[in-house]
Scaffold this active site. Structure first.
Site, PDB file in Angstrom:
ATOM      1  N   ARG A  51       0.793  -1.224   0.000  1.00 58.16           N
ATOM      2  CA  ARG A  51       0.000   0.000   0.000  1.00 58.16           C
ATOM      3  C   ARG A  51       0.828   1.278   0.000  1.00 58.16           C
ATOM      4  O   ARG A  51       0.553   2.198  -0.770  1.00 58.16           O
ATOM      5  CB  ARG A  51      -0.930   0.055   1.228  1.00 58.16           C
ATOM      6  CG  ARG A  51      -2.217  -0.698   1.058  1.00 58.16           C
ATOM      7  CD  ARG A  51      -2.595  -1.319   2.375  1.00 58.16           C
ATOM      8  NE  ARG A  51      -1.612  -2.326   2.678  1.00 58.16           N
ATOM      9  CZ  ARG A  51      -1.682  -3.594   2.237  1.00 58.16           C
ATOM     10  NH1 ARG A  51      -2.715  -3.975   1.549  1.00 58.16           N
ATOM     11  NH2 ARG A  51      -0.737  -4.476   2.515  1.00 58.16           N
ATOM     12  N   THR A  52       1.794   1.347   0.897  1.00 59.74           N
ATOM     13  CA  THR A  52       2.489   2.631   1.051  1.00 59.74           C
ATOM     14  C   THR A  52       3.232   2.980  -0.240  1.00 59.74           C
ATOM     15  O   THR A  52       3.086   4.083  -0.778  1.00 59.74           O
ATOM     16  CB  THR A  52       3.453   2.566   2.248  1.00 59.74           C
ATOM     17  OG1 THR A  52       2.725   2.096   3.377  1.00 59.74           O
ATOM     18  CG2 THR A  52       4.035   3.932   2.555  1.00 59.74           C
ATOM     19  N   LYS A  80      26.010  -4.517  -2.123  1.00 60.29           N
ATOM     20  CA  LYS A  80      27.483  -4.532  -2.267  1.00 60.29           C
ATOM     21  C   LYS A  80      28.160  -3.915  -1.051  1.00 60.29           C
ATOM     22  O   LYS A  80      29.378  -3.769  -1.027  1.00 60.29           O
ATOM     23  CB  LYS A  80      27.887  -3.740  -3.513  1.00 60.29           C
ATOM     24  CG  LYS A  80      27.306  -4.253  -4.804  1.00 60.29           C
ATOM     25  CD  LYS A  80      27.673  -3.294  -5.950  1.00 60.29           C
ATOM     26  CE  LYS A  80      26.741  -3.460  -7.124  1.00 60.29           C
ATOM     27  NZ  LYS A  80      26.798  -2.303  -8.028  1.00 60.29           N
ATOM     28  N   ARG A 101      11.351   3.700   3.282  1.00 61.68           N
ATOM     29  CA  ARG A 101      10.986   2.746   4.345  1.00 61.68           C
ATOM     30  C   ARG A 101      12.235   1.941   4.659  1.00 61.68           C
ATOM     31  O   ARG A 101      12.936   1.488   3.735  1.00 61.68           O
ATOM     32  CB  ARG A 101       9.858   1.821   3.905  1.00 61.68           C
ATOM     33  CG  ARG A 101       9.626   0.683   4.904  1.00 61.68           C
ATOM     34  CD  ARG A 101       8.417  -0.142   4.587  1.00 61.68           C
ATOM     35  NE  ARG A 101       7.189   0.599   4.852  1.00 61.68           N
ATOM     36  CZ  ARG A 101       5.978   0.062   4.776  1.00 61.68           C
ATOM     37  NH1 ARG A 101       5.834  -1.218   4.456  1.00 61.68           N
ATOM     38  NH2 ARG A 101       4.904   0.782   5.023  1.00 61.68           N
ATOM     39  N   HIS A 129       5.038   5.719  11.494  1.00 59.14           N
ATOM     40  CA  HIS A 129       4.530   5.622  10.121  1.00 59.14           C
ATOM     41  C   HIS A 129       3.605   6.833   9.935  1.00 59.14           C
ATOM     42  O   HIS A 129       2.376   6.702   9.904  1.00 59.14           O
ATOM     43  CB  HIS A 129       3.784   4.301   9.951  1.00 59.14           C
ATOM     44  CG  HIS A 129       3.524   3.885   8.530  1.00 59.14           C
ATOM     45  ND1 HIS A 129       3.606   4.751   7.456  1.00 59.14           N
ATOM     46  CD2 HIS A 129       3.168   2.676   8.003  1.00 59.14           C
ATOM     47  CE1 HIS A 129       3.312   4.099   6.342  1.00 59.14           C
ATOM     48  NE2 HIS A 129       3.052   2.836   6.645  1.00 59.14           N
TER      49      HIS A 129
HETATM   50  N1   CP Z   1      -0.196   0.076   5.800  1.00 57.86           N
HETATM   51  C1   CP Z   1       1.003  -0.253   5.257  1.00 57.86           C
HETATM   52  O1   CP Z   1       2.037   0.310   5.604  1.00 57.86           O
HETATM   53  O2   CP Z   1       0.952  -1.243   4.325  1.00 57.86           O
HETATM   54  P1   CP Z   1       2.183  -1.754   3.463  1.00 57.86           P
HETATM   55  O3   CP Z   1       3.141  -2.416   4.422  1.00 57.86           O
HETATM   56  O4   CP Z   1       1.616  -2.695   2.455  1.00 57.86           O
HETATM   57  O5   CP Z   1       2.832  -0.548   2.843  1.00 57.86           O
END
Ligand code: CP
Length: 303
Positions: A51-52, A80, A101, A129
């Protein structure tokens, strides 16, 4: 907010959060505006995501911007032995903004201090998040018509759930939020996050049994038990099926109840719940596009 990184939800004031939600409404009404046609955004995902990453990329594409990046550190020169510092310094030369991320807590803050390219934290370990938090707030406001005076239950992995940490901090800024914290003993919300509730003059109650809260809340925020954060897999096995929401459990719930979940789901919400009008988690994921369009536009100075 132009060129300002978003690392933790408390980097933004309440007014700034509300501004993002207001701009997101504009994008929901009109999501295809080519306002980022002169911009390149990098999405660096050192940890898996559906999603993110894809909602960011959809948001950028719909606004006419270009996306570069990687979906797996193994396809970058990290494999590497390149450092995070060198990766960020290099990608900053190719892009106007970096969405990243990373499994390490504090990695996004570290990256934001290397140079002036704004960083959006798309999740750093079990820490924060913040963009999920903004889309959760948008979803709450949209379904409840307000952000004050709400009963919110957080259910599941409150220890490692970074989306919970960000949302508890944000909702502590709103009047009379009543927090209902439901988890196994070993997955309770960390003290440092509870302090935001206490320091705001608000209250929380803790439970182990989800059935104790379902009928007295407006929002039921379900979460996955985060297998990847457990040092001891035996402990994960013990708690992995602790909570499974089924339709029958909501028969006496409030009319306005909405079930949220940041997703991915494992088995904590029965698939039969998906067709219940109180289930809102897929719409919640869709809201992520509008909120991320708002955020990108504001940070890149287009709103
Ligand atoms: N909600 C969320 O962070 O989903 P993903 O891990 O799929 O990005």
């Amino acid at each position: 907010m132009k060129n300002k990184s978003l690392i933790s939800i408390n980097d933004y004031s309440k007014e700034e959060m509300l501004y993002i939600l207001k701009v997101a409404e504009e994008f929901e009404a009109n999501p295809r505006q080519k306002i980022l046609s002169n911009h390149v955004v990098a999405t660096l995902f050192f940890e898996p995501s559906t999603r993110t990453r894809l909602s960011f990329e959809s948001a950028i594409n719909q606004l006419g911007g270009r996306v570069i990046g990687f979906t797996d550190a193994a396809s970058s020169s990290v494999i590497k032995g390149e450092s995070l510092r060198d990766t960020i310094q290099t990608v900053s030369l190719y892009s106007d903004l970096i969405v990243m991320r990373h499994p390490l807590e504090g990695s996004a803050r570290f990256a934001s201090e290397l140079n002036d390219t704004p960083i959006i934290n798309a999740g750093d370990g079990a820490n924060q998040h913040p963009t999920q938090c903004l889309l959760d707030m948008y979803s709450i406001q949209k379904t409840q018509g307000k952000l004050d005076n709400l009963d919110i239950a957080f259910v599941g992995d409150l220890k490692y759930g970074r989306t919970v940490h960000s949302l508890v901090i944000a909702m502590s800024l709103f009047k009379n939020t009543r927090f209902h914290l439901v988890s196994p003993t070993e997955l309770k919300l960390p003290r440092s996050i509870k302090e935001y509730i206490i320091n705001s003059g608000l209250t929380y109650e803790q439970y182990e049994d989800m059935n104790e809260v379902i009928d007295k809340v407006d929002i039921l925020y379900m979460t996955r038990i985060q297998k990847e954060r457990f040092a001891d897999q035996m402990e994960y096995e013990r708690v992995k099926n602790f909570y499974i929401l089924e339709n029958s459990m909501m028969k006496n719930s409030r009319k306005n109840l909405k079930v949220l979940h940041p997703l991915p789901r494992v088995n904590e919400i029965d698939e039969n719940v998906d067709s219940n009008p109180k289930a809102y988690y897929f719409q919640q994921a869709q809201n992520g596009v509008f909120v991320r369009q708002a955020l990108l536009s504001v940070i890149l100075g287009m709103r």
